[in-house]
Design an enzyme around this catalytic site. Sequence first.
Site, PDB file in Angstrom:
ATOM      1  N   ASN A  81       0.811  -1.232   0.000  1.00 16.41           N
ATOM      2  CA  ASN A  81       0.000   0.000   0.000  1.00 16.41           C
ATOM      3  C   ASN A  81       0.838   1.274   0.000  1.00 16.41           C
ATOM      4  O   ASN A  81       0.492   2.252  -0.660  1.00 16.41           O
ATOM      5  CB  ASN A  81      -0.996  -0.015   1.168  1.00 16.41           C
TER       6      ASN A  81
ATOM      7  N   THR B 118      -1.052 -13.284   7.916  1.00 16.02           N
ATOM      8  CA  THR B 118       0.377 -13.463   7.600  1.00 16.02           C
ATOM      9  C   THR B 118       1.214 -13.319   8.874  1.00 16.02           C
ATOM     10  O   THR B 118       2.182 -14.067   9.080  1.00 16.02           O
ATOM     11  CB  THR B 118       0.819 -12.464   6.519  1.00 16.02           C
TER      12      THR B 118
ATOM     13  N   GLU C 109       3.221  -4.888  12.580  1.00 10.86           N
ATOM     14  CA  GLU C 109       2.313  -3.748  12.373  1.00 10.86           C
ATOM     15  C   GLU C 109       1.204  -4.234  11.455  1.00 10.86           C
ATOM     16  O   GLU C 109       1.436  -4.460  10.266  1.00 10.86           O
ATOM     17  CB  GLU C 109       3.058  -2.580  11.708  1.00 10.86           C
TER      18      GLU C 109
ATOM     19  N   CYS D 178      -3.465   1.398   6.590  1.00  9.38           N
ATOM     20  CA  CYS D 178      -3.991   0.716   7.784  1.00  9.38           C
ATOM     21  C   CYS D 178      -4.621   1.695   8.759  1.00  9.38           C
ATOM     22  O   CYS D 178      -5.356   1.294   9.645  1.00  9.38           O
ATOM     23  CB  CYS D 178      -2.885  -0.091   8.455  1.00  9.38           C
TER      24      CYS D 178
ATOM     25  N   GLU E 253       6.948   1.152  16.779  1.00  7.71           N
ATOM     26  CA  GLU E 253       8.105   1.673  16.052  1.00  7.71           C
ATOM     27  C   GLU E 253       8.148   3.183  16.225  1.00  7.71           C
ATOM     28  O   GLU E 253       7.102   3.813  16.437  1.00  7.71           O
ATOM     29  CB  GLU E 253       8.008   1.283  14.568  1.00  7.71           C
TER      30      GLU E 253
END
Length: 487
Positions: free
Chosen positions: A155, A235, A253, A287, A468
């Site tokens: 993305n 995933t 994330e 996201c 992060e």
Amino acid sequence: MAGRGGLLMLENFIGGKFLPCSSYLDSYDPSTGEVYCRVPNSGKEEVEAAVEAARAAFPGWSSRSPQERSQVLQRLADLLEQSLEELAQAESKDQGKTVTLARTMDIPRAVQNFRFFASSILHHTSECTQMDHLGCLHYTVRAPAGIAALISPWNLPLYLLTWKIAPAIAAGNTVIAKPSELTSVTAWMMCRLLEKAGVPPGVVNIVFGTGPRVGEALVSHPEVPLISFTGSQPTAERITQLSAPHCKKLSLELGGKNPAIIFEDANLAECIPTTVRSSFANQGEICLCTSRIFVQKSIYSEFLKRFVEATRMWKVGIPSDPSADMGALISKAHLEKVRSYIKKACMEGAQILCGEGVDKLNLPPRNQAGYFMLPTVITDVKDESCCMKEEIFGPVTCVVPFDSEEEVIQRANNVKYGLAATVWSGNVGRVHRVAKKLQSGLVWTNCWLIRELNLPFGGMKSSGVGREGAKDSYEFFTEVKTITVKH
Ligand SMILES: NC(=O)C1=CN([C@@H]2O[C@H](COP(=O)(O)OP(=O)(O)OC[C@H]3O[C@@H](n4cnc5c(N)ncnc54)[C@H](O)[C@@H]3O)[C@@H](O)[C@H]2O)C=CC1
Ligand SMILES: N/C(=C\C=C\C(=O)O)C(=O)O
């Protein structure tokens, strides 16, 4: 590099060299649906070669001073900036987003990622405590963790990849990155700049290909002790399973089902355009995008009318059109998945107020097979509907009414995700109260996506593990040791 049939042919970048692969994948231009590029379909063999290169480069790179590494990152940022226009055009062609967005957001942020970590690496301090009654001094030292696996999604291709590469190498690690097989081009272009920036061979290695083949070989490799991943929750689950036997360090994330909570005292003149943007920016493929809009009942009808009007002004166009707000979605499969949610909503009795199935998309003949859809607003939808529960990751947003503060907090928290929320109100006490009670790693009040890179970024619940940012990324990409000295 043009290959057979004029297609762009990418190569892996291992040990400072571009290397061809024995097999290739087709990569599509989302705005036309045509194949325009071929991406290496790497596997175990390429991962082995990358691990060898990263292992060989580690002693030299990790023993450089932070100042020396910082200078290399600064040079790389400058070189990326000099190629900004070329990179923006490439990102747009590969991903489907507008050139304007790539030019003003994706590539500038990739440049900023290197500048930011080049600076922040110079300012970390370690901890020290005294135990005078025992004659002891305790202190911590940090060292780079080793070879980092960096896996990024389609993305925000260069934006998110560099958000991982920059802190990892700034801290002295060597890395093996695997961009999404759907959007590999800008990562490959960046490799052409590494030598000139002074990045030694083997410090940054990039292996292209699919998750099940090259991704799994990378995350399960015993010599790779840490993995930073951005992508979907299934995933992440698979990566967690594969890495568990080696007890690897993970930063995950993941997705979101992000609420916007709009109280009756919100400034609608600011809230409406920002909520259109937070719902549909980058085709809703971020996201952090809003996908559940809760509006207080007293302003519900007015909000809905103005929001739908503003959404209809959000122009879908070919990515090179400077007046377009939104380009094409990433792939045919993804477009079909996003559309399937609208069908399910209709079957459940929801109303589609604008967009898919209601308004007409106007595209030039060459782009008729591209993966475009209109920004879509759904209402009359139950909180239990899949459109209100699952991450759609496209230009679709649901609008529902609420009565009270307590009720809306409970409903906003009633999903498995906990990434980003927005709260709109002129009442400062309420804003703090609601922000505190939301199960969300990030809360923006009266704004959206204003990023402070120093502070922790990440989600709670199924939205991720770890954070992060300046300090968080440094801590993730280093191992800490506590030393006690008796004097
Ligand atoms: N940051 C986010 O929140 C993102 C969320 N998504 C969500 O995920 C959905 C599916 O998109 P995908 O591209 O399929 O996401 P994904 O999670 O499959 O892909 C992300 C990255 O992980 C790699 N990968 C996939 N399977 C792997 C495996 N078994 N081992 C190691 N690496 C693996 C991919 O090749 C890609 O580089 C989207 O519809 C969206 O809902 C997608 C991209 C970003
Ligand atoms: N991780 C994602 C977005 C991050 C944005 C930022 O760091 O500013 C995503 O969309 O996957």
